[in-house]
Each structure stands twice: as C-alpha cells, then as structure tokens.
Motif scaffolding. Sequence first.
Motif, PDB file in Angstrom:
ATOM      1  N   VAL A 198       5.913  -2.032  -0.645  1.00 36.71           N
ATOM      2  CA  VAL A 198       5.251  -2.859  -1.660  1.00 36.71           C
ATOM      3  C   VAL A 198       6.048  -2.794  -2.951  1.00 36.71           C
ATOM      4  N   ALA A 199       6.435  -1.560  -3.307  1.00 33.25           N
ATOM      5  CA  ALA A 199       7.212  -1.382  -4.532  1.00 33.25           C
ATOM      6  C   ALA A 199       8.511  -2.181  -4.451  1.00 33.25           C
ATOM      7  N   LEU A 200       9.113  -2.165  -3.261  1.00 33.59           N
ATOM      8  CA  LEU A 200      10.366  -2.879  -3.052  1.00 33.59           C
ATOM      9  C   LEU A 200      10.168  -4.388  -3.216  1.00 33.59           C
ATOM     10  N   LEU A 201       9.092  -4.880  -2.598  1.00 32.96           N
ATOM     11  CA  LEU A 201       8.787  -6.308  -2.698  1.00 32.96           C
ATOM     12  C   LEU A 201       8.633  -6.718  -4.148  1.00 32.96           C
ATOM     13  N   LYS A 202       7.969  -5.832  -4.902  1.00 32.70           N
ATOM     14  CA  LYS A 202       7.717  -6.158  -6.303  1.00 32.70           C
ATOM     15  C   LYS A 202       9.020  -6.140  -7.109  1.00 32.70           C
ATOM     16  N   THR A 203       9.911  -5.211  -6.772  1.00 30.45           N
ATOM     17  CA  THR A 203      11.212  -5.217  -7.462  1.00 30.45           C
ATOM     18  C   THR A 203      11.968  -6.490  -7.174  1.00 30.45           C
ATOM     19  N   LEU A 204      11.752  -7.037  -5.974  1.00 27.28           N
ATOM     20  CA  LEU A 204      12.434  -8.274  -5.606  1.00 27.28           C
ATOM     21  C   LEU A 204      11.833  -9.481  -6.301  1.00 27.28           C
TER      22      LEU A 204
ATOM     23  N   GLY B 212      -0.248 -11.080  -7.033  1.00 26.51           N
ATOM     24  CA  GLY B 212      -1.084 -11.995  -6.244  1.00 26.51           C
ATOM     25  C   GLY B 212      -0.473 -12.268  -4.891  1.00 26.51           C
ATOM     26  N   ARG B 213       0.851 -12.434  -4.881  1.00 28.18           N
ATOM     27  CA  ARG B 213       1.513 -12.755  -3.627  1.00 28.18           C
ATOM     28  C   ARG B 213       1.445 -11.575  -2.646  1.00 28.18           C
ATOM     29  N   VAL B 214       1.673 -10.359  -3.180  1.00 29.80           N
ATOM     30  CA  VAL B 214       1.594  -9.168  -2.333  1.00 29.80           C
ATOM     31  C   VAL B 214       0.193  -9.048  -1.741  1.00 29.80           C
ATOM     32  N   LEU B 215      -0.798  -9.278  -2.602  1.00 30.65           N
ATOM     33  CA  LEU B 215      -2.193  -9.230  -2.153  1.00 30.65           C
ATOM     34  C   LEU B 215      -2.407 -10.245  -1.030  1.00 30.65           C
ATOM     35  N   GLY B 216      -1.894 -11.451  -1.253  1.00 30.94           N
ATOM     36  CA  GLY B 216      -2.045 -12.521  -0.267  1.00 30.94           C
ATOM     37  C   GLY B 216      -1.409 -12.155   1.061  1.00 30.94           C
TER      38      GLY B 216
ATOM     39  N   ALA C 120      -2.862  -1.453  -3.650  1.00 29.80           N
ATOM     40  CA  ALA C 120      -1.425  -1.366  -3.387  1.00 29.80           C
ATOM     41  C   ALA C 120      -0.649  -2.304  -4.301  1.00 29.80           C
ATOM     42  N   SER C 121      -1.173  -3.523  -4.482  1.00 26.61           N
ATOM     43  CA  SER C 121      -0.443  -4.503  -5.277  1.00 26.61           C
ATOM     44  C   SER C 121      -0.414  -4.125  -6.754  1.00 26.61           C
ATOM     45  N   ARG C 122      -1.388  -3.326  -7.199  1.00 31.10           N
ATOM     46  CA  ARG C 122      -1.442  -2.940  -8.603  1.00 31.10           C
ATOM     47  C   ARG C 122      -0.639  -1.678  -8.881  1.00 31.10           C
ATOM     48  N   GLY C 123      -0.188  -1.018  -7.816  1.00 30.97           N
ATOM     49  CA  GLY C 123       0.458   0.282  -7.975  1.00 30.97           C
ATOM     50  C   GLY C 123       1.723   0.227  -8.843  1.00 30.97           C
ATOM     51  N   ASN C 124       2.051   1.363  -9.394  1.00 37.20           N
ATOM     52  CA  ASN C 124       3.250   1.504 -10.211  1.00 37.20           C
ATOM     53  C   ASN C 124       4.488   1.466  -9.322  1.00 37.20           C
TER      54      ASN C 124
ATOM     55  N   GLY D 120       5.684   4.147  -6.535  1.00 38.68           N
ATOM     56  CA  GLY D 120       5.676   3.621  -5.169  1.00 38.68           C
ATOM     57  C   GLY D 120       6.985   3.914  -4.468  1.00 38.68           C
ATOM     58  N   LEU D 121       8.088   3.730  -5.188  1.00 39.31           N
ATOM     59  CA  LEU D 121       9.399   3.976  -4.589  1.00 39.31           C
ATOM     60  C   LEU D 121       9.592   5.441  -4.256  1.00 39.31           C
ATOM     61  N   ARG D 122       8.953   6.289  -5.091  1.00 41.12           N
ATOM     62  CA  ARG D 122       9.102   7.726  -4.870  1.00 41.12           C
ATOM     63  C   ARG D 122       8.233   8.239  -3.727  1.00 41.12           C
TER      64      ARG D 122
END
Lengths: 387, 383
Positions: B285-291, B296-300, B370-374, B378-380
């Motif tokens: 999830v953290a990776l997706l967010k870095t990308l 909202g999209r992660v949640l979806g 998960a989508s709100r996580g730091n 998350g990466l750690r």
Amino acid sequence: MAIPISYNIRNLRLRRGATVMTALGIALTVTIAIFIMALLAGLRDAFATSGEPTHVLVLRKGSNSELAAGGVAREAMQTLKDLPGIAKNTQGDSLVSGEDILVIVLPRKDGTGETNVTMRFLTPVGLEMRPKVKIVAGRWFTPGQREIVVSKSIHDRFSQTNVGDTMFFGKGNWTVVGVFDSGGSAHESEIWADINQLASDLDRTQYSSVLMKATDPVSAESLKNRVSDDQRLKLNGMLETEYYAQQTSTGGPIKIVGLFVAFIMAIGSIFAAMNTMYAAVAYRAREIATLRVIGFSRPSILTSFVLESLLLALLGALVGIVLMLPFNGMTTGTSNPVTFSEAVFRLRMTPLVVSWAIIFAVVMGVLGGLAPAWHASRREILASLRD
Amino acid sequence: MTLTRFVTKNAFRNKRRTMLTVSSIALSLLLLTLMMTIWRAFYMDQGSVESSQRLITRHKVSLVFDLPAYYREKIRALPGVKHVVNEQWFGGQYKDQKPENMFAQFGTDPQEFFDVYKDLHIPPDQLQAWQKDRAGCVVDAELAKKHGWQIGDRLFIKGTIFPMNLELNLRGIFTAAQPTESIYFNSTYIDEGYPPLKGLVGFYGVLADSAQDVPKVASEIDEQFRNVERPTKTESEHAFQLGWIAMMGNVKAFILSICLAVVFAILLVSANTMAMSIRERTREVALLKTLGFTQGRVLGLFVGEAMAMSLLGGVVGTIIAVGVIRAASKAPGLNFFLGGVHVGIPTMLVALLVAAAVGFVSAFLPAYHASRGNIVEGLRHIG
C-alpha cells in the motif's frame, strides 16, 4: 516433546481480531445446531414421557390415530371392562376410560394466526388414571356441564383460554374453569372436557378411543393381545407408550431442514477456520522453523496447530452455548402429523445436546486445523528461516 | 495493466485463501437463497389467477367437523358465486406409510369439480368417463408418472380415518401448472361405504366471479351461516394454504433467524479474510501511494477486490441453490411443500446484492485504515 498449550493461547490472544471473528463464525453454527437439537430433544421428551407402560389404548381396527372417524362402540365398553388383568380403583370400578378427541381452531397469542388444538373428552375415571396431571389454577370440569380445562402451555400460547373465557361449539358455550399441568407430556398440548356432555351436544355415539389400565406391565401386554385378537370386537389394542412413540415423527420437517442448514454452515465454518489457521501458519513461518531448530519434532508442531484450531472452535462452542442459554425452556409448537394439531413442547438443552454441540465444534476445529497444521510441520527449516 | 486486471490479480494471489473464502461465502449464500425462495413461495406467491378467484369454506371451529350438504345450494345462490363443489379429505394409505407413497385423496363431485378448479386441465373424454363411473378417479399427471399409473388401472387405498377402503378405477389424468400430489374420486363412494357421513361435506371449494369479489363472497357466506349449529369460516384459497404452513410452527421466525445468522456469518468470514490479506500488504500500500495512487483509489482497489470475491461466491451459491430447489421439489416428503417452487430472478438479484454489500462492508474498515496509513511506516512494516 509437546509444545506447551500456553503458546497457542498466547498466539490466539495476539491475533485477537482473527480469533474473535473465526470463533464467532463457529459460534453461530453451533447456535443453530443447538437450536435444532434442543427442539428435537424437547419434542422427543414430550412424547417419551407420555404414556404409561401399564396403559393400553384401544382403537378401531385399521386406525392408527385417536382422531380417526368411527371408533369403539359404547356396547363394547362392558366387554372391555370385564377383561382379565384390568386394574380397579378403591371403589372397585374398572379403570377403563372411554374418550373422544376433537380438533378445534384457536388463535395464537403472538398473532401468528390460528392453529388446530386437540380436545380430549373423558370421564372422572380418565382423570383418575392420569395422576401426573394436576390442576394449577381453577378446578376440574364438572360432569354434565359445558366446562373445559386447558393445559398450561395452551393457556400460555393461545388467546381465549383464561379461566372464565368461553368457546362455542356443539350446542353452546363451553367455559374454561381450570388450567392443568401435565409435567411435559403430550397432554400438555390438550384441552380436556366432559365426554357425556359432548356426546349429547354432537350426537356422538362412539368413543374414538378407550384407555385401559392393567394391573402391571406384563398383564398390559396380554391385555393388548386379548383385545386385538377378539374377533367380535374388531378393535386394536396397543400400549400407550407405543402409541406416543410413533408420534415422534412429529418434527420431521424441522429435522430435515435444520440438519441441512447446520451441515452447510459447518462446512462454511470449517473453511473459515482453515483460512485463519493457514494465515497463522504463514505468519509464523520463521517461528515454526525456530521451534524445529530448538528440537521440537514435526508431530509436536502438527499437534500444536491442530490444538490451536481446536481451542478456537471450543471458544466458538462456548459462545454458542451461552448465546442459546436464554432460549432453554422456551415453549413452542409444531404440527403433529398423527393428530393434525399442534404439539406443544419446550426447547430443552439437555446435557446430551450440549455434548453434541461441543463434539460438533471439535470436529469443525480439527477438520479446519488439520491441513494447515500438516503444512506447518512439513515446511523446510532452512527455507523458512531465510524468509 | 488496467485497474480491473490489478484487482483480479490481487484477488487470486493467494489462491487457497480465495478458494476457501469464496466457497464459504457460496455456501452461506446458498442457504440464504434457499430460505428466501421458501419465504417467497410461502408468503409472497399469490398463485394462479384461478386460485385467487377461489375460496374455501369450512366449519368455523375445525376442519374435522363436517358441514351439511345442503349448504352447497345456499352458497351457490349468493351473488358473486359462480360454482361450488363439495370436498372430503379421505386421508387413506396407498401401499404403505413410506413418504413416497403419500398423496392426498379427496372425495368430490365429478360434475362440477373441474368448473371450480379451472386451472386443472383434463381431456373432455376422460372427464366424461370419470363422471360415468361411480368408482372412478382422476389423478395428477406428475403423480401418475411417478407411480407408473395408466388409465384403466385399479388403485387400492386403505382408509385410516374412515373405516372403509377405496378400490378406484383410474379414469382420467389431469395436468396442473404446479404438482398437486392429489387424486379425486366420487364422494358418493364414501357416502355409501360409510353411511354416518352421508349428507355431510368436509369443506367446500367456491369459485367467485372475480378476484375482487373474494372478500365480499367470504363475508356473505359466513354471514349466512352465522347463527346456525354449524357455522362456517370462509377464506381465500391462499389464506387457507397459509394456515397449513402456520401449523408447522413459527416458520417466519425460523426462516428469518436462519437468514440473519447466515448473513452475519458471511460477513465475519469475508471481513476476516480481507483484514488478513490487507494487513499482509501494508508495504505494498505504501508503495502504491509513493507511486502516486490517491487514498481513495487504494480504498477502491481493496473494496473492489472484496466485492469481486463475494460476488463470485454469490454466483456460485445461487447456481447451486437452483439445483438444490429443483431436486427438493421432487423429493418425497418435501414435494408437498415445495412442489413447483423455483428460484426466481428477484431472489437471485437480492442474493447477489447481499453478496456485494457484504464484500463492501467487510473490506471498508481495514481498507480505510490501510489507505490512511503513514507511507514511511508502511514501508518499514515487517510481516
């Protein structure tokens, strides 16, 4: 050497969310299973406690229900009374009771409509033959009056059954004068009244059944054969216990539907438990390898994980049993296929029902845990440690 | 890689878990569909047009009390009544007491029976043959097929309620939209075989001019026989049938509680799976967010994955339910209640809707967290 069980308990506590959800799923399945078993146990109980081994029930030949049309002619009564082996009361009268059964419709109290209720018409001798049935409110009916007494369960479940209420049938209004308790037998689903009043009201010239009391169970058996073999009478005798035993087919639909539902839900729960256990195994891959390195054998790893799944299921069973406790003793009813009327009974969580529920949960736990535990014990130590 | 493909790939990354979850959901939805089908058949199905035009008149106090035969002409004279026919439940036994040999036998009047029961169809020549034979009977086509009966056969039925037996000649086979599990014979057979019943009738089947007339006709009939020795109770055929179901006990509460337990159970299963699979993917999830994926999209993505799984379970469950109902409606003992019942399209849609809702609800909370996580934490994350 076995892995201590506290290890499993700690693990279940650590993965609180998954544990609670899986256990609740199992608990729901157990609840349904207990519910069905308690219903059936209550029904069985109602019919098993009915009937005395010394009582012989006489019906017309070919009929297997007290409700059938055409029964025992009044003239046959004298012949029956003089048969050998019949018990007598203190006044010296033969304990033989000519009875009649009717089915009437009464509205349920909970507003779920009307249903058929059995009415039994009998004489004071008939009351004397059933000492277990006791009046708990009001009084017995007076012979020659349009008076009825209702069972406690009927009183609880149907409207128009309070002392003082009336119902119309035959040639007039019949007044409720008392409530009786039959101690959980099949009479718990009945309303009782005077037979001679009924005979004059409805021009009934026959009894639908005759109940006879023998001096002991052995003479009951010979009395039964004597009645059935007498070609003049054209009657059929059976032990009262046999008569009620055949009615345990009551609840057949509940049994089929209930077992089907419980079975399907059990498979679902086993899958859910497997899922949880597989996740637990995957999550602890390194831990398991470490245990192996320390020296715990494969069988002890296998046992430990099956045990953990078992604990999970037992937790579910416990919750399920606690959830069902408030329903224990609840009165309910279903239709009796022999009398076409309502059989009232209580939900009974007997020790047997509870043990079966626990066994049921244990089976779910073991089946759900076996495959994941097998995987856990088969993992390569080195590969797991490197993960 | 499209988003849909990403969701499907993810849904099946842990095949074993997905299979277990989908099967578990499918089994629960199978039960749910079955229960809803039974509910619909019992309480919502109004029956055929002809059935809604019919009433049943019986003794007010109980079905076991008979009504006088002269009520028939009195009922016929009432406005809004088209046809009346007498019927008597015989309750006999064919061969033995096994459930597969159980069916209903009714004594009735061959002259008017098929006028009241217009939805039962019989060839005219067979009807005439029945009307001419005092010991004749007509049987349901399904029943005839099951027992291998042919026209001209003799059926022997042992009386258990009445002290007489029936020896009937099979004169006709009628077809019905829904299996009736019944045979009909001439009621004079009972009158002659058991004279105490002469001049008495078990109950009446009444055909009203139209469905709108039914309530009016019912109250007219009961009004007519209110202050006599044998009062009547008249209700629509549907209400009469519901009465039989009500006798089985509190069926409504039984079905409802099973449905509730089942829905709650799938919710637990699905939520547990999603929580596990999302927790495992904290790093992803953290990776997706870095990308650059938004919250909202992660949640979806997660919610879509859960819904795809539960919908798959729903489809499988409903398909099995269709098969089970088909088998049960033919099984001895069950066909009396489930004859002609099938899983309707609305029922299937409701089941799928429940599946989708369960998927949504079960994934929302863990996915939201998960989508709100730091991202850094998350990466750690190790797990």
